[in-house]
Enzyme design. Structure first.
Site, PDB file in Angstrom:
ATOM      1  N   SER A  52      27.088 -33.154 -35.420  1.00 15.15           N
ATOM      2  CA  SER A  52      28.363 -33.866 -35.928  1.00 15.15           C
ATOM      3  C   SER A  52      29.498 -33.693 -35.199  1.00 15.15           C
ATOM      4  O   SER A  52      30.472 -34.271 -35.224  1.00 15.15           O
ATOM      5  CB  SER A  52      28.389 -33.598 -36.692  1.00 15.15           C
ATOM      6  OG  SER A  52      28.321 -31.769 -37.352  1.00 15.15           O
ATOM      7  N   LYS A 120      18.706 -25.673 -33.470  1.00 15.94           N
ATOM      8  CA  LYS A 120      18.260 -26.652 -34.169  1.00 15.94           C
ATOM      9  C   LYS A 120      17.839 -27.933 -33.979  1.00 15.94           C
ATOM     10  O   LYS A 120      18.295 -28.636 -32.144  1.00 15.94           O
ATOM     11  CB  LYS A 120      18.986 -26.999 -36.298  1.00 15.94           C
ATOM     12  CG  LYS A 120      18.882 -28.045 -37.073  1.00 15.94           C
ATOM     13  CD  LYS A 120      19.715 -27.993 -37.886  1.00 15.94           C
ATOM     14  CE  LYS A 120      21.264 -28.425 -37.596  1.00 15.94           C
ATOM     15  NZ  LYS A 120      20.974 -30.409 -37.700  1.00 15.94           N
ATOM     16  N   GLU A 122      16.334 -32.549 -35.047  1.00 17.06           N
ATOM     17  CA  GLU A 122      15.597 -32.937 -35.449  1.00 17.06           C
ATOM     18  C   GLU A 122      14.195 -33.614 -35.574  1.00 17.06           C
ATOM     19  O   GLU A 122      13.682 -34.054 -34.678  1.00 17.06           O
ATOM     20  CB  GLU A 122      16.141 -34.086 -35.710  1.00 17.06           C
ATOM     21  CG  GLU A 122      18.041 -33.807 -35.734  1.00 17.06           C
ATOM     22  CD  GLU A 122      18.723 -35.013 -35.700  1.00 17.06           C
ATOM     23  OE1 GLU A 122      18.557 -36.563 -36.098  1.00 17.06           O
ATOM     24  OE2 GLU A 122      20.643 -34.615 -35.797  1.00 17.06           O
ATOM     25  N   GLU A 189      17.980 -33.590 -45.124  1.00 18.35           N
ATOM     26  CA  GLU A 189      19.583 -34.121 -45.012  1.00 18.35           C
ATOM     27  C   GLU A 189      19.643 -35.749 -46.012  1.00 18.35           C
ATOM     28  O   GLU A 189      18.691 -36.400 -45.329  1.00 18.35           O
ATOM     29  CB  GLU A 189      20.535 -34.675 -43.871  1.00 18.35           C
ATOM     30  CG  GLU A 189      21.744 -35.271 -44.102  1.00 18.35           C
ATOM     31  CD  GLU A 189      22.456 -35.376 -42.512  1.00 18.35           C
ATOM     32  OE1 GLU A 189      21.933 -35.000 -41.777  1.00 18.35           O
ATOM     33  OE2 GLU A 189      23.640 -36.360 -42.566  1.00 18.35           O
TER      34      GLU A 189
END
Ligand code: KIV
Length: 271
Positions: A52, A120, A122, A189
């Protein structure tokens, strides 16, 4: 005493003990030294150097343009500041998908050059090989399912994911798979709270939610959003703890006024 208080440093094992004892995990993003220091001192368990950063630090519309070199720069700054929290770094888009050797090289660069504690990424089944290869090098991996911003062009929008049975079922399977592969925690999320709670109860590793309700093992927010620095972003799940945008604009306009009126610097503010 709480597990967080008793721990000298937060490790992946501490987080798992927190889940076992039903102690909620607090996670926030940070991208620079000064903010990371405050976040760590305020008692956050996990600091995520999230991709982000592409949005809130660099001003891109999506997280896709962020490079490995750029996240490494942010992560190094954060690690220098942190004494207690576990520092997790996002693998940027294009640094781990489709080629597990490339994924391992990217994760090794992050660990070696930044001193962070985990990465991390996804995805579920589609990144299985990359997860296995990174874990085989002793690098802790946090999974991320549900809304996956790196796949925004596949989804088309940032709406709530896994509302239909097929997608919910795939998410359940991916969560179990990531735990089985050896991930130490999982971010969910923007999915229905009921589904998130069900997933959190079905696996032993901590599940950290963002827009996933209160039935999970911890929460994560982007620091710019929860401090009210990003005014245009206002999803239902976001709680703003401050209105920093207004405070900063007020302070800066006072400074401009003082400079123009020659009130600053005064006698005491010079040599
Ligand atoms: O990049 C990020 O900030 C994230 C959080 C939203 C979990 O992945």
């Amino acid at each position: 005493m709480s597990i967080h208080k008793a721990a000298r440093k937060i490790t992946t094992h501490v987080l798992q003990a927190m889940k076992a004892k039903n102690e909620k995990i607090a996670m926030l993003t940070a991208y620079d030294y000064s903010i990371a220091k405050l976040v760590d001192q305020a008692g956050v368990d996990v600091i995520l150097v999230g991709d982000s950063a592409a949005n809130v630090m660099a001003g891109y519309d999506t997280t896709l343009p962020l490079t490995l070199d750029e996240i490494i720069y942010h992560a190094k700054s954060v690690v220098r500041a942190v004494e207690k929290a576990l520092v997790v770094v996002d693998l940027p888009f294009g640094t781990y998908q489709g080629n597990s050797k490339h994924a391992l090289d990217s994760a090794i660069r992050i660990m070696k050059e930044t001193g962070a504690h985990a990465v991390k990424l996804e995805g579920g089944k589609e990144v299985e090989e990359s997860v296995v290869r990174i874990l085989s090098a002793g690098i802790p991996v946090m999974g991320h399912l549900g809304l996956m911003p790196q796949s925004i062009h596949k989804f088309g929008t940032y709406v709530v994911r896994a509302k239909d049975d097929e997608e919910a079922d795939q998410l359940r399977k991916d969560a179990v798979l990531l735990e089985k592969l050896g991930c130490f925690a999982l971010v969910l999320e923007k999915i229905p709270a009921k589904l998130a709670e069900e997933v959190a109860k079905s696996i032993k590793i901590p599940v950290i939610g963002i827009g996933a309700g209160g039935g999970v093992d911890g929460q994560v927010l982007v620091i710019h959003d929860m401090l009210g620095l990003t005014q245009e972003f206002s999803p239902r799940f976001l709680r703003r703890y401050h209105d920093l945008a207004t405070e900063i604009k007020g302070a800066v306009s006072n400074y401009v006024k003082d400079v123009r009126s020659e009130d600053f610097p005064n006698e005491k503010e010079q040599y």
